[in-house]
Each structure stands twice: as structure tokens, then as C-alpha cells.
Scaffold this motif. Structure first.
Motif, PDB file in Angstrom:
ATOM      1  N   ALA A 147      17.964  15.111  -4.432  1.00  0.00           N
ATOM      2  CA  ALA A 147      16.606  14.960  -3.920  1.00  0.00           C
ATOM      3  C   ALA A 147      16.375  15.868  -2.715  1.00  0.00           C
ATOM      4  CB  ALA A 147      16.376  13.507  -3.528  1.00  0.00           C
ATOM      5  N   ASP A 148      15.108  16.075  -2.401  1.00  0.00           N
ATOM      6  CA  ASP A 148      14.737  16.825  -1.208  1.00  0.00           C
ATOM      7  C   ASP A 148      14.923  15.990   0.048  1.00  0.00           C
ATOM      8  OD1 ASP A 148      13.920  19.094  -2.675  1.00  0.00           O
ATOM      9  OD2 ASP A 148      11.963  18.178  -3.038  1.00  0.00           O
ATOM     10  N   LEU A 149      14.782  14.670  -0.090  1.00  0.00           N
ATOM     11  CA  LEU A 149      14.884  13.764   1.046  1.00  0.00           C
ATOM     12  C   LEU A 149      15.669  12.530   0.634  1.00  0.00           C
ATOM     13  CD1 LEU A 149      13.969  12.876   3.931  1.00  0.00           C
ATOM     14  CD2 LEU A 149      12.032  11.775   2.805  1.00  0.00           C
ATOM     15  N   LEU A 187       1.691   7.222  -6.542  1.00  0.00           N
ATOM     16  CA  LEU A 187       0.631   8.189  -6.854  1.00  0.00           C
ATOM     17  C   LEU A 187       1.063   9.618  -6.583  1.00  0.00           C
ATOM     18  CD1 LEU A 187      -2.553   6.346  -5.542  1.00  0.00           C
ATOM     19  CD2 LEU A 187      -2.021   6.953  -7.919  1.00  0.00           C
ATOM     20  N   ALA A 188       1.937   9.805  -5.600  1.00  0.00           N
ATOM     21  CA  ALA A 188       2.432  11.142  -5.272  1.00  0.00           C
ATOM     22  C   ALA A 188       3.528  11.595  -6.230  1.00  0.00           C
ATOM     23  CB  ALA A 188       2.954  11.159  -3.834  1.00  0.00           C
ATOM     24  N   GLY A 189       3.933  10.699  -7.140  1.00  0.00           N
ATOM     25  CA  GLY A 189       4.959  11.068  -8.119  1.00  0.00           C
ATOM     26  C   GLY A 189       6.374  11.015  -7.568  1.00  0.00           C
ATOM     27  N   ILE A 190       6.560  10.285  -6.479  1.00  0.00           N
ATOM     28  CA  ILE A 190       7.874  10.172  -5.856  1.00  0.00           C
ATOM     29  C   ILE A 190       8.607   8.988  -6.451  1.00  0.00           C
ATOM     30  CG2 ILE A 190       9.088   9.759  -3.684  1.00  0.00           C
ATOM     31  CD1 ILE A 190       6.614  11.045  -2.296  1.00  0.00           C
ATOM     32  N   LYS A 191       9.848   9.211  -6.901  1.00  0.00           N
ATOM     33  CA  LYS A 191      10.653   8.136  -7.474  1.00  0.00           C
ATOM     34  C   LYS A 191      11.491   7.505  -6.371  1.00  0.00           C
ATOM     35  CE  LYS A 191      13.923   6.978 -11.038  1.00  0.00           C
ATOM     36  NZ  LYS A 191      14.867   7.435 -12.041  1.00  0.00           N
ATOM     37  N   VAL A 192      11.473   6.182  -6.310  1.00  0.00           N
ATOM     38  CA  VAL A 192      12.245   5.438  -5.314  1.00  0.00           C
ATOM     39  C   VAL A 192      13.278   4.594  -6.055  1.00  0.00           C
ATOM     40  CG1 VAL A 192      12.151   3.720  -3.475  1.00  0.00           C
ATOM     41  CG2 VAL A 192      10.278   5.357  -3.740  1.00  0.00           C
ATOM     42  N   MET A 229       0.822  -1.195   0.000  1.00  0.00           N
ATOM     43  CA  MET A 229       0.000   0.000   0.000  1.00  0.00           C
ATOM     44  C   MET A 229       0.867   1.261   0.000  1.00  0.00           C
ATOM     45  SD  MET A 229      -3.386   0.991   1.437  1.00  0.00           S
ATOM     46  CE  MET A 229      -3.968   2.596   1.730  1.00  0.00           C
ATOM     47  N   THR A 230       1.899   1.291   0.823  1.00  0.00           N
ATOM     48  CA  THR A 230       2.758   2.470   0.880  1.00  0.00           C
ATOM     49  C   THR A 230       3.389   2.739  -0.475  1.00  0.00           C
ATOM     50  OG1 THR A 230       3.229   2.060   3.201  1.00  0.00           O
ATOM     51  CG2 THR A 230       4.724   3.515   2.046  1.00  0.00           C
ATOM     52  N   HIS A 231       3.859   1.671  -1.147  1.00  0.00           N
ATOM     53  CA  HIS A 231       4.474   1.828  -2.468  1.00  0.00           C
ATOM     54  C   HIS A 231       3.505   2.488  -3.452  1.00  0.00           C
ATOM     55  CE1 HIS A 231       7.109   1.040  -5.833  1.00  0.00           C
ATOM     56  NE2 HIS A 231       6.075   0.515  -6.480  1.00  0.00           N
ATOM     57  N   GLU A 232       2.251   2.083  -3.416  1.00  0.00           N
ATOM     58  CA  GLU A 232       1.261   2.659  -4.313  1.00  0.00           C
ATOM     59  C   GLU A 232       1.035   4.149  -4.014  1.00  0.00           C
ATOM     60  OE1 GLU A 232       0.720  -0.244  -2.688  1.00  0.00           O
ATOM     61  OE2 GLU A 232       0.681  -1.671  -4.329  1.00  0.00           O
ATOM     62  N   LEU A 233       0.982   4.507  -2.736  1.00  0.00           N
ATOM     63  CA  LEU A 233       0.789   5.905  -2.365  1.00  0.00           C
ATOM     64  C   LEU A 233       1.977   6.760  -2.796  1.00  0.00           C
ATOM     65  CD1 LEU A 233      -0.731   5.469   1.208  1.00  0.00           C
ATOM     66  CD2 LEU A 233      -1.919   6.162  -0.900  1.00  0.00           C
TER      67      LEU A 233
END
Length: 72
Positions: A39-41, A8-13, A1-5
């Protein structure tokens, strides 16, 4: 679930990427394949001898490694 969120937020991991250096001032990570990512984080989840930890803390510290946590 976290991966999907995150997606959806457009964050690249970046998974399974060996980090060779971290510049905590600019937020830039250099990977073993030569790529540089800014990156910002930055999450350094690579254990007690983390490249990210060393970049932030400085010299390698003597660590106490217990069964459930690591601390300096």
C-alpha cells in the motif's frame, strides 16, 4: 461518516487483521493468514507494542505508558 468517505474514495481498509511483519521500504504488510498487502499508506493502530512501530523504529524501545498517551 469517515468510513463512507473512505469507501467512496475507493480505499480498501483491512480490519481485525493480525500483522506479522511490515516492510517499510516497500510498503508491504504480511498478515497472519499469509496474505501480503502492498500500500501507499500503512496505519499501524495496534498499540504501543505495534509490529509496524517496531519495523520503523527498529529494536523495541522502553516505553513510558501513561493514562492518556505513550511515548519513548
Amino acid at each position: 461518516m469517515t468510513h463512507e468517505l473512505v469507501a467512496l474514495a475507493g480505499i480498501k481498509v483491512e480490519y481485525s487483521s493480525e500483522v506479522v511483519s511490515v516492510d517499510d521500504e516497500s510498503g508491504t504488510v504480511t498478515l497472519a493468514d499469509g496474505r501480503q498487502i502492498t500500500a501507499d499508506l500503512i496505519v499501524g493502530a495496534d498499540g504501543p507494542y505495534s509490529v509496524a512501530r517496531q519495523a520503523i523504529v527498529g529494536e523495541k524501545e522502553e516505553l513510558e505508558i501513561g493514562p492518556y498517551c505513550t511515548y519513548s
